[in-house]
Write a protein that holds these residues in place. Sequence first.
Motif, PDB file in Angstrom:
ATOM      1  N   ASN A   1      39.059  40.885  31.183  1.00 14.06           N
ATOM      2  CA  ASN A   1      38.179  40.120  30.540  1.00 14.06           C
ATOM      3  C   ASN A   1      37.402  39.086  31.612  1.00 14.06           C
ATOM      4  N   GLN A   2      37.219  39.841  32.804  1.00 19.90           N
ATOM      5  CA  GLN A   2      36.313  38.890  33.814  1.00 19.90           C
ATOM      6  C   GLN A   2      35.228  39.537  34.060  1.00 19.90           C
ATOM      7  N   TYR A   3      33.955  38.939  33.847  1.00 15.83           N
ATOM      8  CA  TYR A   3      32.522  39.310  33.978  1.00 15.83           C
ATOM      9  C   TYR A   3      31.831  38.598  35.060  1.00 15.83           C
ATOM     10  N   GLY A   4      32.193  38.181  36.070  1.00 16.65           N
ATOM     11  CA  GLY A   4      31.667  37.379  37.257  1.00 16.65           C
ATOM     12  C   GLY A   4      32.151  37.725  38.488  1.00 16.65           C
ATOM     13  N   LEU A   5      31.640  37.121  39.698  1.00 12.21           N
ATOM     14  CA  LEU A   5      32.173  37.410  40.892  1.00 12.21           C
ATOM     15  C   LEU A   5      33.177  36.282  41.372  1.00 12.21           C
ATOM     16  N   SER A   6      34.394  36.773  41.871  1.00  8.54           N
ATOM     17  CA  SER A   6      35.531  35.677  42.377  1.00  8.54           C
ATOM     18  C   SER A   6      34.878  35.074  43.731  1.00  8.54           C
ATOM     19  N   PHE A   7      35.707  34.052  44.166  1.00  9.86           N
ATOM     20  CA  PHE A   7      35.551  33.495  45.537  1.00  9.86           C
ATOM     21  C   PHE A   7      35.531  34.698  46.622  1.00  9.86           C
ATOM     22  N   ARG A   8      36.617  35.624  46.272  1.00 12.17           N
ATOM     23  CA  ARG A   8      36.638  36.666  47.342  1.00 12.17           C
ATOM     24  C   ARG A   8      35.257  37.162  48.033  1.00 12.17           C
ATOM     25  N   VAL A   9      34.261  37.348  47.107  1.00 10.68           N
ATOM     26  CA  VAL A   9      32.862  37.924  47.250  1.00 10.68           C
ATOM     27  C   VAL A   9      32.287  36.965  48.271  1.00 10.68           C
ATOM     28  N   PHE A  10      32.447  35.925  48.246  1.00 12.33           N
ATOM     29  CA  PHE A  10      31.597  34.764  49.094  1.00 12.33           C
ATOM     30  C   PHE A  10      32.474  34.734  50.237  1.00 12.33           C
ATOM     31  N   GLU A  11      33.695  34.730  50.349  1.00 14.79           N
ATOM     32  CA  GLU A  11      34.437  34.500  51.407  1.00 14.79           C
ATOM     33  C   GLU A  11      33.966  35.796  52.430  1.00 14.79           C
ATOM     34  N   ALA A  12      34.151  36.647  51.647  1.00  7.98           N
ATOM     35  CA  ALA A  12      33.703  38.068  52.839  1.00  7.98           C
ATOM     36  C   ALA A  12      32.222  38.021  53.176  1.00  7.98           C
ATOM     37  N   MET A  13      31.167  37.456  52.341  1.00  6.30           N
ATOM     38  CA  MET A  13      29.836  37.243  52.931  1.00  6.30           C
ATOM     39  C   MET A  13      30.066  36.160  54.076  1.00  6.30           C
ATOM     40  N   ALA A  14      30.787  35.008  54.111  1.00  4.20           N
ATOM     41  CA  ALA A  14      30.858  34.430  55.211  1.00  4.20           C
ATOM     42  C   ALA A  14      31.225  34.936  56.338  1.00  4.20           C
ATOM     43  N   LEU A  15      32.321  35.637  56.260  1.00  5.55           N
ATOM     44  CA  LEU A  15      32.846  36.216  57.311  1.00  5.55           C
ATOM     45  C   LEU A  15      32.342  37.442  57.830  1.00  5.55           C
ATOM     46  N   GLU A  16      31.119  37.927  57.087  1.00 13.84           N
ATOM     47  CA  GLU A  16      30.825  39.336  57.512  1.00 13.84           C
ATOM     48  C   GLU A  16      31.697  40.296  57.209  1.00 13.84           C
ATOM     49  N   LYS A  17      32.234  40.272  56.103  1.00 10.77           N
ATOM     50  CA  LYS A  17      33.338  41.620  55.862  1.00 10.77           C
ATOM     51  C   LYS A  17      32.983  42.243  54.620  1.00 10.77           C
TER      52      LYS A  17
END
Length: 326
Positions: free
Chosen positions: A247-263
């Motif tokens: 029942n999750q229909y959004g983006l977790s913090f993991r996505v934005f952590e990856a973006m910050a570290l260019e992963k």
Amino acid sequence: MKICVISFDFWGYDHYIVETLQAKNIDSHHIKIADITHANFSERAANAVSKILFNKNLKTEKRQKFVLDSLKNLGHQDQILILNPDTFDLSTLEHIKKQSDRLITYLYDSLDRVHVGQEKLRLFDKVFSFDVADIEKYGFEKLTNYIYLPHMSCNMQKPETDLFYITSYDNKRIAFIKLLTKRLLELDLKFRIMVIGKKSWKHQLKNIFIGIPENLHIIFSIKKISHTKLPEYYRKSRVLLDLTRENQYGLSFRVFEAMALEKKIITDNALIKSYDFYNPNNILVLNENCSNLDKSFFETPYEKVPEEIYYLYTLENWTNRVFQLS
């Protein structure tokens, strides 16, 4: 301007909001209720008895009193942001509303997972949510989680493994991890998956992951890893994994952590394709049996997110939107 952020802050992200506001020279404070616990065994015992006999949680009452006392000391606020509104009873929220010209909430979780009654939500001048289903159903304003980490070029990092993932124990995700690890081993990729859970679950995990060397690929821990230490693990991997909860229909913090570290990131969340930063070179959405996972995804270089798009997901822009700052 005076702004107060009130939250449980279980994972330790919320104080970054206050730090960003303070950097803008705004008089801002964080009331963190997770720090309020029972002081001793007697208080814990009294709370246990109270819950059993009177269906009354003394710790919850203690925390809500702490919030109201803290607000009284801080004085009237121009804006108050409440995260985790489910942790407050209606009367406490009504008192908080009287202490501010503008009351806002941001829902980190879907209402299917963490219920917040409509009588509570009606008290807020603005309700933000990261969950697409709730936004469509209730008319909340869409707002993702945010980039709280400083930007770091992938060229400044030295990955040791191909993929890293850390997760709390969850039946849905564990079942998917079993499929994924089989595929990773077929491709001869180096990976490390950390599962955080109760001690009694360790034997259960061993049965699920028979044939996968413990401490080499799958690590079980009963100790929670602080989010401040997570970047150390992330920097050592080429790709991060992010799997959704039920029942999750959004983006977790993991996505934005990856973006910050260019992963690069691998996920089962197909909704990510609808966001403007989506790039199939950087983001792989797995199919049901992980057969679309290929070694080439790990071998091609990361492609930088355009600066104007990256900025939209920074905490700088997040606070501007939430608090209507110029």
